[in-house]
Design a protein around this motif. Structure first.
Motif, PDB file in Angstrom:
ATOM      1  N   SER A 403       0.799  -1.106   0.161  1.00 53.88           N
ATOM      2  CA  SER A 403       0.042   0.122   0.189  1.00 53.88           C
ATOM      3  C   SER A 403       0.867   1.137   0.148  1.00 53.88           C
ATOM      4  O   SER A 403       2.442   1.222   0.598  1.00 53.88           O
ATOM      5  N   GLY A 404       0.701   2.438  -0.916  1.00 59.25           N
ATOM      6  CA  GLY A 404       1.368   3.271  -1.404  1.00 59.25           C
ATOM      7  C   GLY A 404       2.389   2.993  -1.692  1.00 59.25           C
ATOM      8  O   GLY A 404       3.533   4.475  -1.698  1.00 59.25           O
ATOM      9  N   GLY A 431      -6.940  -0.842  -6.703  1.00 63.17           N
ATOM     10  CA  GLY A 431      -7.524  -1.914  -6.562  1.00 63.17           C
ATOM     11  C   GLY A 431      -8.181  -1.188  -5.172  1.00 63.17           C
ATOM     12  O   GLY A 431      -9.749  -1.779  -4.882  1.00 63.17           O
ATOM     13  N   ASP A 432      -8.087  -0.044  -4.769  1.00 62.54           N
ATOM     14  CA  ASP A 432      -9.672   1.143  -4.143  1.00 62.54           C
ATOM     15  C   ASP A 432     -10.894   0.823  -4.431  1.00 62.54           C
ATOM     16  O   ASP A 432     -12.235   0.953  -4.860  1.00 62.54           O
ATOM     17  N   PHE A 444     -10.393  -8.095   5.001  1.00 66.79           N
ATOM     18  CA  PHE A 444      -8.644  -8.649   4.801  1.00 66.79           C
ATOM     19  C   PHE A 444      -8.034  -9.849   5.170  1.00 66.79           C
ATOM     20  O   PHE A 444      -7.105  -9.693   5.140  1.00 66.79           O
ATOM     21  N   ASN A 452     -10.516 -11.242  -3.744  1.00 75.28           N
ATOM     22  CA  ASN A 452     -10.992  -9.913  -4.582  1.00 75.28           C
ATOM     23  C   ASN A 452      -9.316 -10.136  -5.374  1.00 75.28           C
ATOM     24  O   ASN A 452     -10.636  -9.377  -6.891  1.00 75.28           O
ATOM     25  N   ILE A 475      -2.732  -5.236  -3.820  1.00 75.67           N
ATOM     26  CA  ILE A 475      -1.322  -5.118  -3.892  1.00 75.67           C
ATOM     27  C   ILE A 475      -1.361  -6.729  -3.607  1.00 75.67           C
ATOM     28  O   ILE A 475       0.002  -6.995  -4.465  1.00 75.67           O
ATOM     29  N   LEU A 515      -2.618   4.878   6.463  1.00 80.35           N
ATOM     30  CA  LEU A 515      -3.430   3.852   7.125  1.00 80.35           C
ATOM     31  C   LEU A 515      -1.673   2.876   8.805  1.00 80.35           C
ATOM     32  O   LEU A 515      -2.400   2.087   8.748  1.00 80.35           O
ATOM     33  N   LYS A 525      -6.122  -3.693  11.442  1.00 74.61           N
ATOM     34  CA  LYS A 525      -5.787  -5.524  11.606  1.00 74.61           C
ATOM     35  C   LYS A 525      -5.031  -5.641  10.479  1.00 74.61           C
ATOM     36  O   LYS A 525      -5.265  -5.290   9.067  1.00 74.61           O
ATOM     37  N   PHE A 527      -2.616  -5.743   8.759  1.00 73.66           N
ATOM     38  CA  PHE A 527      -2.558  -4.650   7.633  1.00 73.66           C
ATOM     39  C   PHE A 527      -0.758  -5.051   6.835  1.00 73.66           C
ATOM     40  O   PHE A 527       0.062  -5.451   7.457  1.00 73.66           O
TER      41      PHE A 527
END
Ligand code: PPS
Length: 571
Positions: A403-404, A431-432, A444, A452, A475, A515, A525, A527
């Motif tokens: 992420s990011g 993803g989003d 998740f 997903n 991801i 995040l 949680k 992550f």
């Protein structure tokens, strides 16, 4: 001299009136939903293509077929025709019970009285029937990874044929073909089994085979299940129809066979012979490496090139059909004709031309010329329609990373660049965006992430199949799921995995959505990277690092990669 008795052979169908009644009664029975392979098997069981079988094999017949290529009463039968089911389904089935067999839309095709239920020794089946317990063999792979753990056996009562909406006029039951041969006065018929498009060499060899055995010719292609990766049957049938016109009038006919091949080489050849005998043929062409499955996991051939011919010869009398060995035809340039390779006396003085299957695929893929001496222009045109050059095929670019890491930003830049080039529609599955529109109910957990990514993979595979460009940017932390998606997409076009390899430290330092902070505080949680794993891609097509590099440059690297793979025309 072999002539066929063209009297009808027994089918397993009940009369029309009984079928209507049975269909209603069968509605109350426990139902098994047939797999695509089982539907093919059932069709040939019911219509007599697998005569003398009366249903899916019992345990005693199965053991005997696996060990000795014979049913327990001694009749020659080389292939186990079994009804595999899951352990869960089998738990609810008692021996003696009738079950309904349904197609994939739920239509009841037959009932079966279960006489046997057992857990087969699949390793023994693989070794005896296919020659090795090696999952590089498509049927062994199917046996271990697709087929259920339990087999049910018992006689079948046929209610109706599986429904086909394609090429209906070209499909015949054994009795329909027998009747056609009777009507045409064809007493000797040589059958040609095929799962590939026909080119000029095939047309020459089949016609020669018919002439030499003074027989008529039946082109009998398999349209059920063939080797994974084969040209689809829609394309092939259009190709066959074009070639049919090239034979002298009224010598040749074609019929489509809804067989599920096993690629079992020698045993398969004997099986094919029995099936053609049932379809009223007197002769059968057996080629080099007949029904060969390709290389094993050591890179060697599973069977010797003439094993199938040898086994067929051994059982020819019992099969009741005469083998016509396939002649290797080559093109002699000086004489502008095809000749059997082993009959060319002046080999040193002439130019012999040939194009291998691999070379043909390369030429199709790269849009290169395919000469007229090799194939018919109509066939080449059909193949080109289905397999346009890579620069016109669909493909998927699959970004993966923390992420990011910059996946979405690069994906967006790439999308715009590809749209600027034009030519193919581009879809971004970020993803989003996906989580909002396609997977809004998912969280998740490992299970949810898998689901997903599989959904993204499915949509991307459909886009790829239809000639578009799918750009995915989840991801996708698990290597196994990424591999499954790759396999699904590669059936239709290229899968380009791009690892956005920005380090976790850098992603956390940027923390664009805040995040990571929440994850460190335990407020989010599971992550990725903090409290959930990320499998680093081992062999991505490309790895880009956003640290110290502009987004534009990262996207440009992807464009260059696509160009080097032949997916986009040079700029
Ligand atoms: S996955 O694992 O591929 O299904 O994830 P994905 O669909 O790409 O969703 C990732 C975005 O969801 C936000 N988010 C989380 N990411 C990772 N782990 C946890 N627990 C989590 N919770 C929410 C996050 O913003 C991700 O967006 P990106 O664009 O990757 O930064």
């Amino acid at each position: 001299m072999t002539f066929q008795n063209l009297a009808p052979i027994p089918e397993l169908f009940v009369s029309f009136e009984s079928a209507q009644k049975l269909k209603v009664e069968a509605g109350n029975l426990t139902s098994h939903d047939l797999t695509p392979r089982q539907i093919c098997d059932l069709e040939l069981l019911m219509n007599g293509g697998f005569h003398p079988l009366k249903g899916f094999l019992s345990e005693a017949d199965y053991d005997s077929v696996v060990e000795k290529m014979r049913l327990s009463d001694g009749t020659l039968w080389p292939m186990p025709i079994t009804l595999d089911v899951t352990e869960k389904f089998a738990e609810g089935i008692e021996v003696g019970q009738d079950i309904a067999l349904r197609d994939q839309e739920g239509v009841i095709l037959a009932t079966m009285t279960v006489t046997d239920k057992w857990v087969p020794n699949k390793v023994r089946e693989a070794e005896k029937v296919f020659g090795a317990d090696d999952s590089a063999h498509p049927a062994v792979n199917y046996l271990h990874n697709t087929a259920g753990k339990v087999y049910l056996g018992g006689p079948i009562t046929g209610i109706q044929q599986p429904v086909h909406y394609d090429f209906r006029a070209r499909r015949d039951t054994p009795n329909e073909l027998r009747a056609r041969f009777r009507k045409l006065g064809w007493r000797k018929v040589v059958a040609f089994q095929t799962r590939n498009p026909l080119h000029r060499a095939h047309q020459e060899l089949t016609f020669r085979a018919a002439r030499e055995s003074q027989a008529n010719l039946l082109i009998h292609p398999v349209v059920g299940m063939t080797k994974p990766g084969d040209v689809d049957h829609f394309t092939r049938v259009r190709c066959y129809e074009a070639v049919l016109d090239k034979y002298p009038g009224s010598t040749t006919t074609m019929s489509l066979l809804n067989l599920a091949m096993r690629m079992a080489g020698p045993r398969e050849a004997v099986w094919h012979g029995l099936i053609r005998k049932n379809h009223g043929c007197t002769h059968f062409i057996v080629g080099r490496d007949h029904a060969g499955p390709g290389k094993n996991s050591q890179g060697e051939d599973f069977y010797g090139p003439y094993d199938a011919q040898d086994l067929f010869k051994e059982y020819q009398d019992e099969i009741g059909i005469e083998m016509v060995p396939f002649k290797h035809m080559v093109y002699v340039q000086e004489r502008a004709q095809y000749e059997p390779n082993d009959e060319i006396a002046d080999k040193d003085d002439v130019t012999i031309l040939n194009i291998s299957g691999t070379e043909l695929r390369r030429r199709l893929q790269e849009g290169l010329e395919i000469p007229e001496w090799f194939s018919f222009p109509e066939v080449v045109a059909e193949l080109r329609k289905t397999k346009p050059p890579r620069s016109q095929q669909g493909f998927t670019v699959f970004f993966t990373g923390f992420s990011g890491s910059g996946k979405s930003t690069i994906a967006n830049a790439l999308m715009v660049k590809l749209m600027e080039m034009g030519g193919r529609p581009v879809t971004l599955l970020d993803g989003d965006i996906v989580r909002k529109n396609l997977s809004s109910e998912l969280g998740f957990s490992k299970e949810h992430r898998d689901l997903n990514i599989r959904r993204i993979g499915y949509v991307a595979s459909e886009i790829t199949k239809n000639g578009g460009i799918a750009i995915c940017a989840p991801i996708a932390p698990y290597a196994a799921t990424r591999r499954a998606v790759r396999e699904e997409i590669e059936q239709y076009g290229a899968f380009v995995e791009v690892h956005v390899a920005t380090s976790l430290e850098e992603c956390e330092r940027r923390d664009r959505k805040g995040l990571y902070k929440l994850a460190r505080e335990g407020k989010i949680k599971e992550f990725t990277g903090i409290s959930d794993p990320y499998d680093v891609p081992q062999n991505p097509e490309l790895s880009v690092d956003t640290e110290g590099q502009e987004v534009d440059n990262c996207a440009h690297q992807v464009v260059l990669k696509l160009e080097s793979m032949g997916l986009i025309a040079g700029m």
